[in-house]
Design an enzyme around this catalytic site. Structure first.
Site, PDB file in Angstrom:
ATOM      1  N   GLY B 304       0.806  -1.214   0.000  1.00  9.20           N
ATOM      2  CA  GLY B 304       0.000   0.000   0.000  1.00  9.20           C
ATOM      3  C   GLY B 304       0.837   1.262   0.000  1.00  9.20           C
ATOM      4  CB  SER B 305       0.016   4.640   1.289  1.00  6.26           C
ATOM      5  OG  SER B 305      -1.305   4.595   0.808  1.00  6.26           O
ATOM      6  CB  VAL B 306       4.828   2.059   3.099  1.00  6.14           C
ATOM      7  CG1 VAL B 306       4.443   2.383   4.506  1.00  6.14           C
ATOM      8  CG2 VAL B 306       4.394   0.668   2.742  1.00  6.14           C
ATOM      9  CG  PHE B 307       5.463   0.386  -3.180  1.00  2.15           C
ATOM     10  CD1 PHE B 307       6.120  -0.720  -2.703  1.00  2.15           C
ATOM     11  CD2 PHE B 307       5.673   0.751  -4.510  1.00  2.15           C
ATOM     12  CE1 PHE B 307       6.977  -1.448  -3.506  1.00  2.15           C
ATOM     13  CE2 PHE B 307       6.524   0.021  -5.321  1.00  2.15           C
ATOM     14  CZ  PHE B 307       7.172  -1.080  -4.823  1.00  2.15           C
ATOM     15  CE  LYS B 308      -0.270   6.689  -2.246  1.00  2.00           C
ATOM     16  NZ  LYS B 308      -1.326   7.083  -1.319  1.00  2.00           N
TER      17      LYS B 308
END
Lengths: 99, 582
Positions: B304-308
């Protein structure tokens, strides 16, 4: 010639006795070495048990609740002085006589 | 007589039998004359032949004896030891400060000799009073075979049990001292340590690594290893704090599982790694349960968003955008049949910095589209996210990549869906980002005290240093900013920076309803990032504390804050006064 024979005979007897003694001494020493080796082995085994016991007793899972029951806790930032706060510190004890 | 000697020496040496044959034929070739002289000559010759043959025969026998004595010794000793299983003597495992995690202990193992056992039923009956969990039917069957001389009953019993069995006074029972692996710290770091089998051979984790490194010595008796202990990178104190906080978090947010890792960014050393439900290294069968698998290295997840973090870093590193570049994120993105929207739409154009702090899906999607699949792939490849990674504790689960790198995949990947990696691999990639862009290789073993002194692997720059600095600033901002998603992760004095991630949990044929993995990736102190933490909560539930929310900012972030508040003083991070940090 007879003297020579006698001397040889005596030499044979003494060396036989000496060898006999040496043989016994060697066996005794061997037994000694084995006893020491056993003691070393036992000590090694004891050390490993004691090490494991120390590790088991000092495991954080056990120390953590014990420490908390004694009123201890992880340090907070207030307990950790910074370099600036140390510079400001005027400890009268430092200048006290007799130190 | 000739013939007898000949057969005796036959096969011992060829030369010997040849010679004696020649002798015999020599005798027969003599013309038969009735004179006494020739008779004497024949007698003499026969005598000589006899003597030569005897000498040859004895020579051959002593030669053969000598050969036997020289060559067959190992075979004999192996035969004697064969019925007894080979066991392994293993070095201790200690943490980075030398505190014991695993050691060998001598323990008696109970066995029976069926040939000596008098009353089979009495033995089984009495034995089960001391060892209640014994398989009685199985033991009876094994003991009834009188041809067997050796049956294991229980390996590695405590001295107290051994004494009780001894007191039963049953004939045919005996003990053998064997080495038994003990884990004094209990379940601490169970997943990393792995376990051994009944012969003390490593079957998983660091224990398996010890075997493959050749440090486990096969022994026939209980011989304690004299090798130097294997020094792990783990710190027992940090490991305990991590496990404790994960357990708290799991309970507080009613999560089905939790996992976390603490990494030293400068050296790549894993200081702590934990996964819940945990495993006990002393009970290897526990690790086979699927819910107890190692979620840090043994499973891949869409994060999820940690990948941003990586998408933004890629945009900055490739020069696609600057932190101040504005993007119009008001319009949703179309990706095939799906429409990508933001969780909280800002309703105005956002800068790249704001895209990060607002965690805008549309914004990162647009940045990924601008970069295109090639550059995205190359960037993730540079950070070693696309190829399987391994540490000493074993290979991590291989990353699961999208089949194609088209528009839809590119957009979903930009915010952490459609690409699943092991959390430890992801943490190592981000560590590279914060290590000034110099590659970080995660390790479970303690490296030398001075950072970057490892001459075997020269420092390898993969990301520009400015990108690293910009990312550190973004991370810190996401925690300090009032609208940042990570503000609940702040720990006064320790300059924490972080990013939230709330990913839908993948299930067969799609995503599960209301099941998420919420995670928080943090680093501290952010002015010179040294430590990285990655905390994951699996299927957390909304609680009163979180206002019914399951998002990472309400659960994983506060868990991280508690964790860092505990470990930062242990790790010797100098705190700054609150005034100085602002």
């Amino acid at each position: 010639m007879r003297l020579l024979n006698l001397a040889a005979f005596c030499f044979v007897i003494t060396s036989a006795l000496f060898l006999y003694g040496l043989n016994y001494e060697t066996r005794r020493l061997e037994a000694d070495v084995m006893a020491h080796e056993r003691a070393v082995q036992k000590a090694r085994s004891d050390i490993s048990v004691l090490k494991a016991e120390r590790g088991h007793l000092s495991r954080p899972e056990r120390i953590d609740p014990l420490a908390r029951r004694l009123g201890l806790a992880p340090p907070t930032i207030e307990q950790l002085p910074t370099s600036e706060s140390l510079a400001d510190l005027q400890d009268p004890a430092i200048h006290a006589p007799g130190r | 007589m000739h013939q007898v000697v000949d057969t005796m020496s036959d096969g011992a040496t060829n030369t010997n039998s040849d010679l004696s044959h020649r002798d015999v034929s020599g005798v027969q070739e003599q013309p038969i004359m009735a004179s006494a002289q020739s008779y004497v000559r024949r007698e003499k010759l026969a005598h000589l032949g006899l003597i030569v043959s005897v000498v040859m025969a004895f020579g051959a026998i002593s030669g053969q004896l000598l050969l036997l004595g020289l060559s067959s010794q190992p075979t004999i000793s192996l035969a004697a030891a064969e019925p007894i299983a080979t066991s392994f003597s293993r070095p201790d495992i200690v943490d980075r400060n030398g505190r014991l995690l695993a050691t060998d202990l001598e323990a008696p193992s109970l066995f029976a000799d069926p040939a000596i056992v008098l009353d089979r039923d009495e033995l089984v009956e009495k034995l089960s009073t001391v060892l209640p969990d014994i398989n009685q039917a199985d033991l009876r069957a094994q003991l009834s075979d009188k041809n067997r001389r050796f049956v294991w009953i229980r390996r590695g019993v405590s001295p107290a049990i051994a004494q009780k069995v001894h007191n039963l006074g049953l004939p045919g029972l005996s003990f053998r001292t064997e080495l038994h692996r003990a884990y004094p710290a209990g379940e601490l770091a169970g997943h990393v340590l792995g376990s051994v089998n009944v012969d003390n051979k490593g079957i998983s984790g660091i224990e398996k690594f010890i075997d493959s490194a050749g440090a486990a010595d096969p022994v026939h008796s209980a011989t304690l290893s004299t090798r130097t202990p294997v020094r792990l990178s783990l710190d027992i104190g940090v490991q305990h704090a991590l496990e404790n906080e994960l357990e708290n978090g799991q309970r507080r947010y009613r999560a089905s599982g939790a996992a976390g890792v603490v990494l030293d960014i400068k050296t790549g050393e894993v200081l702590a790694s934990a996964s819940f439900p945990s495993v006990d290294p002393a009970r290897p069968e526990m690790a086979t349960s699927p819910v107890r698998h190692d979620r840090i290295a043994g499973g891949t997840y869409e994060l999820g968003s940690v990948f941003k973090t990586l998408t933004i870093a890629m945009a900055l590193d490739e020069g696609i955008a600057k932190p101040s570049t504005m993007l119009d994120v008001r319009e949703p993105l179309q990706a095939g049949a799906h429409t990508i929207t933001d969780f909280h739409s800002a309703g105005r154009p956002l800068s790249v910095t704001e895209i990060f702090t607002h965690s805008s899906n549309v914004g990162t999607g647009m940045l990924a589209l601008q970069a295109g699949p090639e550059r995205m792939k190359a960037f993730l490849g540079k950070l070693e996210l696309l190829t399987p990674m391994k540490t000493e504790a074993g290979a991590m689960s291989a990353p699961q990549l999208p089949r194609a790198w088209e528009r839809a995949e590119l957009i979903t990947m930009s915010y952490g869906h459609g690409l699943a990696v092991a959390p430890l691999q992801f943490a190592a990639s981000v560590a590279t980002l914060f290590n000034g862009g110099i590659r970080v290789n995660p390790t479970m073993l303690r490296t030398s005290a001075a950072p970057n002194s490892d001459s075997a692997k020269p420092a390898q720059r993969v990301i520009a240093e400015t990108t690293s600095r910009q990312m550190a600033r973004l991370f810190r901002l996401n925690v300090t900013d009032t609208s940042g998603t990570g503000k609940r992760a702040d720990v006064p004095g320790y300059r924490v920076g972080g990013k939230t991630g709330t990913a839908d949990l993948a299930a067969r044929g799609g995503y599960q309803e209301k099941a998420v993995i919420s995670s928080f990736l943090a680093a501290f102190p952010m002015d010179n990032p040294r430590y990285l933490t990655f905390v994951l909560l699996f299927e957390p539930q909304g609680t009163q504390e979180t206002g019914g929310q399951r998002t990472a900012s309400t659960n994983a972030a506060p868990v991280t804050a508690d964790l860092i508040a505990r470990i930062a003083p242990q790790l010797g991070v100098t705190p700054q006064t609150i005034a100085a940090t602002q």
